[in-house]
Write an enzyme that holds these catalytic residues in place. Structure first.
Site, PDB file in Angstrom:
ATOM      1  N   LYS A 173      45.981  29.510  34.201  1.00  0.00           N
ATOM      2  CA  LYS A 173      47.018  30.547  34.150  1.00  0.00           C
ATOM      3  C   LYS A 173      48.357  29.950  33.728  1.00  0.00           C
ATOM      4  CE  LYS A 173      46.146  31.169  38.426  1.00  0.00           C
ATOM      5  NZ  LYS A 173      45.988  31.566  39.844  1.00  0.00           N
ATOM      6  N   THR A 205      56.989  37.515  42.482  1.00  0.00           N
ATOM      7  CA  THR A 205      55.639  37.155  42.032  1.00  0.00           C
ATOM      8  C   THR A 205      54.759  36.633  43.168  1.00  0.00           C
ATOM      9  OG1 THR A 205      56.424  34.953  41.446  1.00  0.00           O
ATOM     10  CG2 THR A 205      56.407  36.590  39.681  1.00  0.00           C
ATOM     11  N   GLY A 207      51.936  36.346  45.392  1.00  0.00           N
ATOM     12  CA  GLY A 207      50.578  36.897  45.388  1.00  0.00           C
ATOM     13  C   GLY A 207      49.988  37.193  44.018  1.00  0.00           C
ATOM     14  N   THR A 208      50.638  36.756  42.933  1.00  0.00           N
ATOM     15  CA  THR A 208      50.077  37.063  41.604  1.00  0.00           C
ATOM     16  C   THR A 208      48.700  36.408  41.406  1.00  0.00           C
ATOM     17  OG1 THR A 208      51.443  35.272  40.728  1.00  0.00           O
ATOM     18  CG2 THR A 208      52.191  37.506  40.278  1.00  0.00           C
ATOM     19  N   GLY A 209      48.569  35.165  41.885  1.00  0.00           N
ATOM     20  CA  GLY A 209      47.296  34.455  41.702  1.00  0.00           C
ATOM     21  C   GLY A 209      46.175  35.122  42.492  1.00  0.00           C
ATOM     22  N   CYS A 210      46.483  35.509  43.739  1.00  0.00           N
ATOM     23  CA  CYS A 210      45.483  36.177  44.604  1.00  0.00           C
ATOM     24  C   CYS A 210      45.047  37.480  43.951  1.00  0.00           C
ATOM     25  CB  CYS A 210      46.081  36.499  45.974  1.00  0.00           C
ATOM     26  SG  CYS A 210      46.774  35.073  46.815  1.00  0.00           S
TER      27      CYS A 210
END
Ligand SMILES: Nc1ncnc2c1ncn2[C@@H]1O[C@H](COP(=O)(O)OP(=O)(O)O)[C@@H](O)[C@H]1O
Ligand SMILES: Cc1ncc(COP(=O)(O)O)c(N)n1
Length: 264
Positions: A173, A205, A207-210
């Protein structure tokens, strides 16, 4: 209805971890379940405490889910100890779990460390080989590949290396330091594909990865091929970021429910 399981940590502020995963899976049209690896006392400004669940208790949660409502996909998020990682790998293999999405969570957006340094090799050796796809951000891809990533070319080299070593697809990412929000998929057949994303000017941002990994899992559960699951997941994430929710004093959460009208 298709089903998905999140194996991850609880975020008391609701923007990341299990809470983000359940909202994301629900909004992506699957029945969402959870096996909690740890409780975190956390808000948008940081993490003040972490309490891991005992390994046997994590195993019981995973078994309880699989023995009753079999998940069509599994997302793995924060797992901070080698013992918990090994437990997850054993239970998922015993249940012949499919469509496993591994988000190798290491450091929160707020800067808190969410994995023991000693657990990183367990993550590499036990979880990556069973993953349909692993979704590192740039700092995580640096740890997994052992190389510094400063250019798009570095992203390609590191992703190919992780992919070849662990025989799983890698979605690296770009949200953090590099280019726009362009993410790179490398599959075990050696194919590289860029997913272009327009950077949204939003400092919130958390929690974007979760959210991205759970949306991928939900779409895999619904039968989408991996590249289509990623495309849909990025579309959902961009919509949630673009809604410009602004809560808390730090990097706040996104609006996971942006597709629903909040007006009376
Ligand atoms: N400002 C942004 N605008 C649009 N997409 C973003 C933005 N920041 C991150 N993303 C996307 O969010 C997803 C998660 O990326 P990233 O923030 O790097 O993950 P993590 O939360 O694991 O650090 C990726 O698809 C990335 O491209
Ligand atoms: C329980 C838990 N799991 C994962 C993250 C990572 O979140 P982010 O996507 O902001 O890096 C987090 N902050 N808390």
């Amino acid at each position: 209805m298709k089903t998905a399981l999140s194996i991850a940590g609880s975020d008391s502020s609701g923007g990341a971890g299990i809470q983000a995963d359940l909202k994301t899976m629900t909004m992506n049209g699957v029945y969402a379940m959870s096996a909690v690896t740890a409780l975190t006392a956390q808000n948008t400004t940081g993490v003040t405490a972490i309490l891991n669940v005992p390994a046997e208790f994590l195993a019981k949660q995973i078994d309880a889910v699989f023995e009753d409502i079999r998940p069509d996909a599994v997302k793995i998020g924060m797992v901070s100890s080698a013992e918990l990682i090994e437990t997850i790998a054993k239970r998922l293999c015993a249940h012949h779990a499919v469509n496993i999405v591994v988000d190798p969570v290491m450091i929160a957006t707020s800067g808190a460390r969410l994995i023991d340094p000693a657990a990183v090799s367990a993550l590499k050796e036990k979880l990556l080989p069973i993953a349909r796809v692993v979704t590192p951000n740039i700092p995580e891809a640096e740890v997994l590949s052992g190389m510094k990533i400063e250019t798009k070319q570095d992203m390609e080299t590191a992703s190919k290396q992780i992919c070849a070593q662990y025989r799983c697809a890698v979605l690296c990412k770009g949200g953090h330091s590099l280019n726009d929000a362009n993410d790179l998929l490398c599959t075990p057949d050696g194919t590289l594909r860029w997913f272009e994303g327009k950077r949204i000017d939003n400092p919130n941002t958390h929690g974007t990865g979760c959210t991205l990994s759970s949306a991928i899992a939900a779409n895999l559960a619904k039968g989408a091929p991996l590249d289509e699951a990623i495309r849909r997941a990025k579309e959902y994430l961009s919509g949630a970021l673009a809604d410009m929710l602004d809560l808390g004093h730090g990097s706040g959460p996104m609006n996971h429910a942006y597709l629903l009208s909040c007006n009376e």
